[in-house]
Design an enzyme around this catalytic site. Structure first.
Site, mmCIF file in Angstrom:
data_model
loop_
_atom_site.group_PDB
_atom_site.id
_atom_site.type_symbol
_atom_site.label_atom_id
_atom_site.label_comp_id
_atom_site.label_asym_id
_atom_site.label_seq_id
_atom_site.Cartn_x
_atom_site.Cartn_y
_atom_site.Cartn_z
ATOM 1 N N LYS A 127 -8.741 31.760 22.459
ATOM 2 C CA LYS A 127 -8.843 33.092 21.855
ATOM 3 C C LYS A 127 -10.300 33.403 21.501
ATOM 4 O O LYS A 127 -10.831 34.440 21.852
ATOM 5 C CB LYS A 127 -7.949 33.130 20.612
ATOM 6 N N GLU B 263 -13.322 21.580 21.262
ATOM 7 C CA GLU B 263 -12.514 20.762 22.174
ATOM 8 C C GLU B 263 -12.410 21.444 23.536
ATOM 9 O O GLU B 263 -12.636 20.833 24.589
ATOM 10 C CB GLU B 263 -11.090 20.570 21.624
ATOM 11 N N GLY C 263 -2.990 32.551 17.178
ATOM 12 C CA GLY C 263 -2.939 31.502 18.201
ATOM 13 C C GLY C 263 -1.544 30.934 18.400
ATOM 14 O O GLY C 263 -1.038 30.820 19.514
ATOM 15 N N ARG C 264 -0.886 30.581 17.301
ATOM 16 C CA ARG C 264 0.443 29.944 17.426
ATOM 17 C C ARG C 264 1.534 30.944 17.764
ATOM 18 O O ARG C 264 2.698 30.573 17.893
ATOM 19 C CB ARG C 264 0.759 29.153 16.148
ATOM 20 N N GLU D 237 1.567 25.258 10.231
ATOM 21 C CA GLU D 237 0.280 25.951 10.116
ATOM 22 C C GLU D 237 0.488 27.316 9.451
ATOM 23 O O GLU D 237 -0.429 27.879 8.869
ATOM 24 C CB GLU D 237 -0.362 26.106 11.506
ATOM 25 N N HIS E 143 18.726 6.594 18.836
ATOM 26 C CA HIS E 143 18.469 5.151 18.942
ATOM 27 C C HIS E 143 17.181 4.767 18.233
ATOM 28 O O HIS E 143 16.643 3.685 18.463
ATOM 29 C CB HIS E 143 18.411 4.748 20.419
ATOM 30 N N LYS F 44 -13.260 20.728 10.398
ATOM 31 C CA LYS F 44 -14.120 21.136 11.525
ATOM 32 C C LYS F 44 -15.581 21.126 11.100
ATOM 33 O O LYS F 44 -16.462 20.635 11.815
ATOM 34 C CB LYS F 44 -13.792 22.590 11.924
HETATM 35 C C1 G6Q Z 1 -3.252 28.811 15.788
HETATM 36 C C2 G6Q Z 1 -4.528 28.302 15.359
HETATM 37 C C3 G6Q Z 1 -5.141 27.270 16.269
HETATM 38 C C4 G6Q Z 1 -5.823 27.833 17.507
HETATM 39 C C5 G6Q Z 1 -6.691 26.744 18.118
HETATM 40 C C6 G6Q Z 1 -7.368 27.190 19.378
HETATM 41 O O1 G6Q Z 1 -2.637 29.678 15.241
HETATM 42 O O2 G6Q Z 1 -5.374 29.352 15.102
HETATM 43 O O3 G6Q Z 1 -4.215 26.297 16.679
HETATM 44 O O4 G6Q Z 1 -4.885 28.312 18.407
HETATM 45 O O5 G6Q Z 1 -7.628 26.318 17.182
HETATM 46 O O6 G6Q Z 1 -8.197 28.281 19.129
HETATM 47 P P1 G6Q Z 1 -8.818 29.091 20.314
HETATM 48 O O7 G6Q Z 1 -7.716 29.692 21.089
HETATM 49 O O8 G6Q Z 1 -9.697 30.108 19.689
HETATM 50 O O9 G6Q Z 1 -9.579 28.108 21.148
#
Ligand code: G6Q
Length: 513
Positions: A192, A198, A252-253, A338, A369, A479
């Site tokens: 996003k 990462e 994001g989620r 989250e 199990h 972070k």
């Molecule tokens: C979700 C969070 C988080 C996000 C990641 C990736 O709701 O905000 O999990 O999706 O940190 O972020 P980017 O899509 O910006 O790389």
């Protein structure tokens, strides 16, 4: 009656043992079942009775559940700490409908991107040259597509497979690249912000790997981006003509149904993806219009609030009886934890009640199990959501009958137990609450319905707990410190300003790296 508050819940009488509740109420098994779209949600084995339910429904009303739901669908800035609308419901609205964010109907933009994704996905699906799609993203830009890709095993293109790289640990990208042929691999860099360390690190490594094999010019044909940030996409070296956009009002989620789902769309095709979105929309409409007493996300949310604040249960297990849903618990972990893992309310005050539960789970029957022992006989009560289907997405009927027999058996055993006074170790107390969610078959639509169901559960619970379910400030401090520590590990900077234990960890690593 005064308004009910969360603090009142702990002093309410506890419902009788489930054995009693069923014995005294012959209609319970029918009355405590709610339909939503294609989902049949049986909450008759929840630890709840009619008087408690009435109190919880009153709590939903006094907490403004309907008003906040309507505010979300109206595009209000209900994500208060980030001052943003929460518009994921717009992502699955049919063309021609309207969802306004800041005075503008966003549905046409949503469909413009969906059309562009569809054309691209069709091209990849029909052009023989790409056989491997690698999604590089993390968190919300990974868990949704990775979970759904796995869940939709039976609906996938037979030539194209997808892999998902998320972890900064180099073993993740190394293992995927080892299995890729540069000429037939497409990388989807999903971020996003396009600022996530990462994802950018993994994407740079993939880019170097591709250029080493095929030269710089190949990047244009082998990299696309999904992002809200065109500038950073261009800076990274991906032509913004190869970018699929979304918007800051998509969390994001909550983004698997946006362009973040591109890899999934390539796998199941644009038609399958539209069915997936259609499933979400069915539940959105149910949530938006059903009275609270018949509203599946509201009822499930109230059960969760009752478990957390009335009965003091800290965790909830999500147990899909479908191996294809193996990643669904992990997906829900992010969605729920989250969103509602918060301890300040919308006014910035420390809350005085527990908020989001710890979500965990594994598919049945594997979990049986492993950890079910504790669920049956441990000292803690773990409310469970079982998820199952009338038909499997395979031709092995014997397997499916056995699987479903196990689901029903677990639900029964947990609720009713079996007394054995002579041998205490064989005594099953029962009264362990569970909800059984069933559908005909795990299709793209049903997957969308399941996700939307849980999204709205989280929304309702966030409303009752008074927290902002749509921010995630709790991930920031780690972070920031990681950014500070990185140069200290490589020797570019001196360890500075840490506690003595962290200094010792850094110095151990520098000696041994
Ligand atoms: C979700 C969070 C988080 C996000 C990641 C990736 O709701 O905000 O999990 O999706 O940190 O972020 P980017 O899509 O910006 O790389």
């Amino acid at each position: 009656m005064n308004d009910i508050t969360l603090d009142d819940l702990a002093s309410l009488p506890r419902p009788d043992h489930l054995r009693e509740l069923f014995a005294t109420d012959p209609g319970r098994a029918e009355r405590y079942v709610t339909a939503a779209g294609d989902l049949r949600i049986d909450w008759s084995k929840a630890s709840i009775d009619d008087p408690t339910l009435d109190v919880l429904l009153a709590l939903a009303e006094s907490s403004g559940v309907e008003a906040r739901r309507d505010a979300m669908f109206a595009g209000d800035h209900i994500n208060v700490t980030e001052d943003r609308a929460v518009g994921h419901a717009a992502l699955r609205m049919p063309a021609g409908s309207s969802f306004e964010v800041d005075g503008e109907n966003v549905v046409p933009d949503v469909h413009e991107v969906l059309d562009a994704m569809g054309a691209f996905a069709d091209r990849i699906r029909s052009d023989e040259s790409i056989t491997h799609v690698v999604n590089i993203g993390i968190g919300g830009s990974d868990l949704g597509p990775a979970m759904a890709y796995r869940a939709m095993r039976a609906f996938r293109h037979d030539r194209i497979r997808c892999s998902f790289v998320s972890n900064i640990g180099g073993d993740d990208i190394a293992s995927v690249l080892a299995d890729c042929d540069p000429a037939s691999t497409l990388f989807v860099v999903a971020s996003k912000t396009f600022g996530t360390i990462e994802t950018l690190t993994n994407a740079r490594t993939a880019r170097t790997w591709l250029i080493d094999a095929l030269g710089e010019a190949a990047v244009a044909d082998h990299f696309v981006a999904v992002s809200t940030n065109a500038e950073r996409v261009a800076e990274f070296g991906i032509d913004t003509g190869n970018m699929f956009g979304f918007w800051d009002w998509v969390g994001g989620r909550y983004s698997v149904d946006s362009a973040i789902g591109l890899s999934l769309m390539i796998a199941i095709g644009p038609v399958g993806f539209r069915e997936f979105l259609g499933g979400f929309h069915v539940i959105d409409e149910h949530f938006r219009t059903a009275p609270l007493r018949e509203n599946a996300p509201v009822l499930m949310a109230l059960l969760g609030v009752w478990y957390a604040n009335g009965l003091g249960h800290d965790t909830k297990a999500v147990l899909p009886y479908a191996n294809d849903l193996a990643r669904f618990p992990a997906y829900l972990q992010q969605l729920d934890m989250e969103s509602n893992g918060k301890s300040v309310d919308l006014d910035g005050h420390r809350v005085t009640h527990d908020t989001g539960p710890i979500i965990w789970g594994e598919p049945g029957t594997n979990g049986q199990h492993a950890f079910y022992q504790l669920i049956h006989q441990g000292t803690r009560i773990i409310p469970c959501d079982f998820i199952g289907f009338a038909k499997g997405n395979h031709s092995y009927q014997e397997h499916h009958d056995l699987l479903m027999a196990n689901l029903f058996a677990q639900s029964e055993a947990l609720a009713f137990g079996r007394s054995n006074d002579a041998e205490p170790h064989r005594n099953f107390e029962g009264d362990r609450p569970n909800t059984v969610i069933l559908a005909e078959r795990l299709t793209p639509s049903v997957l969308g319905q399941l996700i939307a169901l849980y999204e709205h559960v989280v929304h309702v619970q966030g409303t009752i707990w008074g927290v902002d379910s749509y921010d995630q400030w709790g991930v920031e401090l780690g972070k920031e410190l990681a950014n500070q520590i990185t140069p200290e590990l490589t020797g570019e900077a001196k360890p500075d300003d840490h506690d003595s234990a962290t200094n010792a960890l850094i110095s151990w690593y520098r000696t041994h790296r």
